[in-house]
Every structure is written in C-alpha cells, then in structure tokens.
Design a protein around this motif. Structure first.
Motif, mmCIF file in Angstrom:
data_model
loop_
_atom_site.group_PDB
_atom_site.id
_atom_site.type_symbol
_atom_site.label_atom_id
_atom_site.label_comp_id
_atom_site.label_asym_id
_atom_site.label_seq_id
_atom_site.Cartn_x
_atom_site.Cartn_y
_atom_site.Cartn_z
ATOM 1 N N LEU A 54 34.788 43.157 35.723
ATOM 2 C CA LEU A 54 35.043 43.254 34.227
ATOM 3 C C LEU A 54 33.585 43.450 33.554
ATOM 4 C CD1 LEU A 54 36.572 39.403 34.165
ATOM 5 C CD2 LEU A 54 37.476 41.591 34.389
ATOM 6 N N ALA A 57 33.854 47.088 33.609
ATOM 7 C CA ALA A 57 34.970 47.743 32.742
ATOM 8 C C ALA A 57 34.414 47.566 31.264
ATOM 9 C CB ALA A 57 36.111 46.857 32.480
ATOM 10 N N PRO A 339 40.796 41.345 24.662
ATOM 11 C CA PRO A 339 42.143 40.994 25.440
ATOM 12 C C PRO A 339 42.061 41.337 26.936
ATOM 13 C CG PRO A 339 42.733 42.197 23.502
ATOM 14 C CD PRO A 339 40.992 42.216 23.595
ATOM 15 N N SER A 340 41.513 42.526 27.286
ATOM 16 C CA SER A 340 41.557 42.841 28.994
ATOM 17 C C SER A 340 40.660 41.944 29.623
ATOM 18 C CB SER A 340 41.210 44.570 29.005
ATOM 19 O OG SER A 340 39.916 44.606 28.537
ATOM 20 N N GLY A 341 39.392 41.472 28.883
ATOM 21 C CA GLY A 341 38.386 40.670 29.510
ATOM 22 C C GLY A 341 38.939 39.425 29.917
ATOM 23 N N LYS A 343 42.088 38.547 30.031
ATOM 24 C CA LYS A 343 42.905 38.543 30.968
ATOM 25 C C LYS A 343 42.181 38.365 32.381
ATOM 26 C CE LYS A 343 47.091 41.263 33.034
ATOM 27 N NZ LYS A 343 47.684 42.498 32.802
ATOM 28 N N GLY A 344 41.317 39.083 32.869
ATOM 29 C CA GLY A 344 40.588 39.325 33.951
ATOM 30 C C GLY A 344 39.912 37.782 34.156
ATOM 31 N N ASP A 357 45.921 33.281 24.082
ATOM 32 C CA ASP A 357 46.214 33.453 25.380
ATOM 33 C C ASP A 357 46.170 31.865 26.028
ATOM 34 O OD1 ASP A 357 45.787 36.248 25.516
ATOM 35 O OD2 ASP A 357 43.648 36.054 25.525
#
Length: 427
Positions: A54, A57, A339-341, A343-344, A357
């Motif tokens: 993460l 990314a 958002p992607s972080g 989710k991870g 979330d």
C-alpha cells in the motif's frame, strides 16, 4: 497485534516543547513545496511489516504526477517514535509526513508542530469517523488525516457461558447481566464472570458517555470537567456495579495485560480492543488449552439500551509545519488514505477511517461486529491541557478509588473534576 493497543495507550509523559514556526494559511492551501524534488515519510513498522504494497502504491501514484520525485521512507516502533520526532522537530530536517497514534496528536497541535490542512483535499473527509475526526481537529482547524481505526468489542468464552445455559451472545444489557449472573453463580467468587480491570478508563468512560455524561465539556472557549454531573455519575456507578459483581481479580490493575490474564482461564468475558480475544487464544497465552475456537467477539450493549459507545484507537497522518514539501506531503497522504488504500487496510484487518466504508463491513459476518461497534464512538476532550490530565493519571486514580471502595463515586468524581480543572485549559 499489540500495535492497536499501543497506539491507543495515550499521551502520558509525551508532552513536547516545540516552538511553532513557518507559515501556512488556515485552509492548508499553501503551495509550499509543490515543486519539491524529495519527500520524506515516517511511518511505524506496522506499514513496513503488514502492508508495504500500500505504501508502494501511494508512492507510485504521486510519482506518476511528479516524475523524478524521490520518496524516502523511515519506519519506527511505537515506543521510540515520539522521542525521535521531538528531536528532529527541533532541527531544520523535519520529515514531510509523520504517522501519529490518534491520542498522540493533541500536544503537537497545541504547540503548533503540524501544518493545518484543508479537509476538502482528502477523499471521504466528509465521512471521517467522528472519533478520528476529533483527533485531528483543534480550535476549528484540521491538522491531520485519519489513517485507520481500531475499535473495542466484547469477547466471551462460549464454553463457559454454555455451561451456565447461555448459548447465544447477548444483544441487550439485560441479556448480558443475566448471563453474567448465571456464570458467576456457577463458577464461584474465585472466577471473574467479566474480567474488567478497574483502572481501564477507556472502558469506564464508555459507560459515562453511554449515560449522557462526558469527561469535560467546552463552554465559551474554556473546558470544564464534568465527571461529577448526574449523567457521568450514573455511568460511573454502572461501571462500579460491573467491577463489584463480576470482577474478582486485582482491583488495582489496568488493562495492559488483560489479554494475558484472559488467557489464564479464570474469566468468562472481557471488553477490550478487537484483537485481544484472538491474542489470548494464541498457544503462548492460552494456559487452559481450551480457548481456541471458544472465543467470540460481540457488540457490547450498553445500559442505555443502545450499543456501548467505544473509544476508537488508531493512527493519523500529519505534516510537520517545518516541512519544505507540504503540498506534496498532502498529495501523498491522500493517495495512501484514499479509497484504494482504505480497501487495502480493511483487507489487513483494520477498520477504515470513514463511515462509508465502515457501513459495507457490517454486511460481512467476518467484520460485522467490530464495524457495528465502531459506529458509536467517543474521543478524549481536545483541550490544550489534556496531556497533563493523562500524565497525572487522574482518571485511573479516580477509578481505582471507586473500584476498591476507598471513595464513593460522587466523592471520587468531584476530586477528579477538581484535578482536571486545574490543568485542562493550560497550554
């Protein structure tokens, strides 16, 4: 697994003396460092050990917008992080992003060590969890971004309660106390139906807030302790009832080794950080050999009829005011906590920093309990002298006096209020 407990232990003894320097507008809108060529990010070893992908990314997302940008990472353990940060903030070589336990933020904000940020620049900021939002807010300004959260839940031994005739986790306070009464009667007074350390102020204050009370309230720009209010006394009395009826261990202890005590097999349930039950059943902690598969988390009901509001531990990310790359630092934080972080981080067993979330986790049986429990939450008073209150262990002393019967609830609460009022408005 211990990281979430450490992150929420508090700021006792950690007050810093940092002179504010540098300028940034109140919305964090300065373009300071927008063209910087290098960025230094300080995180704890949790990120290095548990979600390095993460971090990578986020680096790649920012470097794609800023070709040639060099991003340096330094990782620190919780016990020594702040001493290193304090030392470097006294120089001109401050990092650009630093991870803080959410209860560590306040004294740094009070001393002007962090740059104000514009929350509108960060994804999901309008839905940040209330307790986490409070931890990055001081005098109406935002000085950090919530990273992830760790909540508190009930955890019970299914085998012990089943022996007492209780086979489903309690959903109301009446169901909980009725079940505890059965366990206590069956097991006897050498057993704690509920192992609840007396000095555990995170648990005790959950009862205070459940009853409509508060540690302190702000009025006209000044904070005033309110533990002796009728509502707070009601909550403290409920907490005392729990300790009196179900806690048959040492009533001078705090929660630091609760998971170890639970693993010794002399208690039927605990209320603590969501990871504690799982840690108790590890082979090195389970002295009974019976805990594996017998422990279950559940949402703690409160005497009010609602879920017991819980203290949210966790981490925030801040930008030191001495950073020469504040704009890029904010970009990196958004890439990492967006958002992607999130989710991870959820995939790694953390609670997200936002309600949107969190709501999705309630639909998954694996995450429903901690997600539901975290919806009702509270945080410490964001008062300039709160660090001094923690350092003096005012709440712990009050609770020990109550739990051991040394003082009445009313007497101990009034004494705590007086001690809090002496320092809570002191910068």
């Amino acid at each position: 697994m211990k990281r979430k407990l450490i992150a929420a232990i508090g700021i006792a003894g950690m007050m810093v003396s940092i002179a504010a320097c540098g300028d940034s507008d109140s919305k964090g809108g300065s373009d300071k460092g927008a063209d910087a060529k290098e960025l230094t990010v300080w995180l704890t070893v949790d990120a290095q050990n548990n979600w390095p992908e993460l971090v990578k990314a986020a680096d790649e997302a920012v470097q794609k917008k800023h070709p040639g940008l060099k991003i340096n990472h330094e990782y620190y353990g919780w016990p020594d992080k702040n001493a290193k940060l304090d030392a470097v903030l006294a120089t001109d070589k401050a990092p650009d992003v630093v991870e803080m336990g959410n209860t560590e933020m306040l004294p740094y904000m009070v001393k002007g060590a962090f740059a104000p940020l514009d929350p509108a620049k960060f994804d999901n900021s309008s839905a940040w969890l209330d307790g986490l939002k409070a931890s990055v807010t001081y005098e109406g300004k935002t000085y950090g971004v919530p990273y992830y959260a760790g909540g508190r839940v009930g955890n019970w031994r299914k085998d012990v309660f089943a022996e007492a005739g209780v086979k489903t986790a309690p959903k109301t306070w009446q169901e909980l106390t009725a079940a505890l009464d059965k366990v206590q009667q069956k097991q006897g007074d050498k057993f704690s139906a509920w192992y609840q350390p007396t000095r555990d102020w995170y648990a005790a204050m959950s009862f205070v807030y459940d009853a409509g009370g508060a540690i302190a309230k702000e009025e006209g720009g000044q904070w005033k302790a309110s533990l002796s209010s009728p509502e707070s006394v009601k909550g403290l009395t409920e907490f005392k009832n729990v300790v009196d009826k179900y806690m048959h261990g040492d009533k001078t202890k705090d929660e630091s080794d609760r998971y170890i005590v639970y693993g010794q097999g002399k208690s039927g349930m605990i209320f603590g950080a969501a990871w504690e039950g799982g840690t108790s059943e590890l082979p090195e902690n389970d002295k009974t050999g019976k805990l594996k598969g017998n422990l279950e988390n559940f949402v703690m009901p409160g005497p009010s009829g609602k879920n017991l509001p819980v203290f949210l531990g966790g981490s925030d990310l801040a930008v030191p005011v001495k950073s020469d790359a504040q704009e890029l630092a904010a970009e990196w934080i958004n890439a990492f906590t967006g958002p992607s972080g999130q989710k991870g981080l959820i995939g790694k067993g953390n609670l997200p920093n936002n309600k949107t979330d969190l709501a999705t986790l309630k639909n998954d049986p694996k995450t429903a309990v901690p997600a539901t429990a975290a919806e009702a939450n509270w945080f410490v008073p964001m008062a300039p002298g709160w660090g001094q209150v923690e350092k003096a262990q005012v709440l712990q002393t009050m609770l020990q006096n109550i739990g051991t019967g040394k003082k009445s609830v009313e007497e101990a609460a009034k004494e705590a209020d007086a001690a809090i009022d002496k320092v809570i408005n002191t910068k």
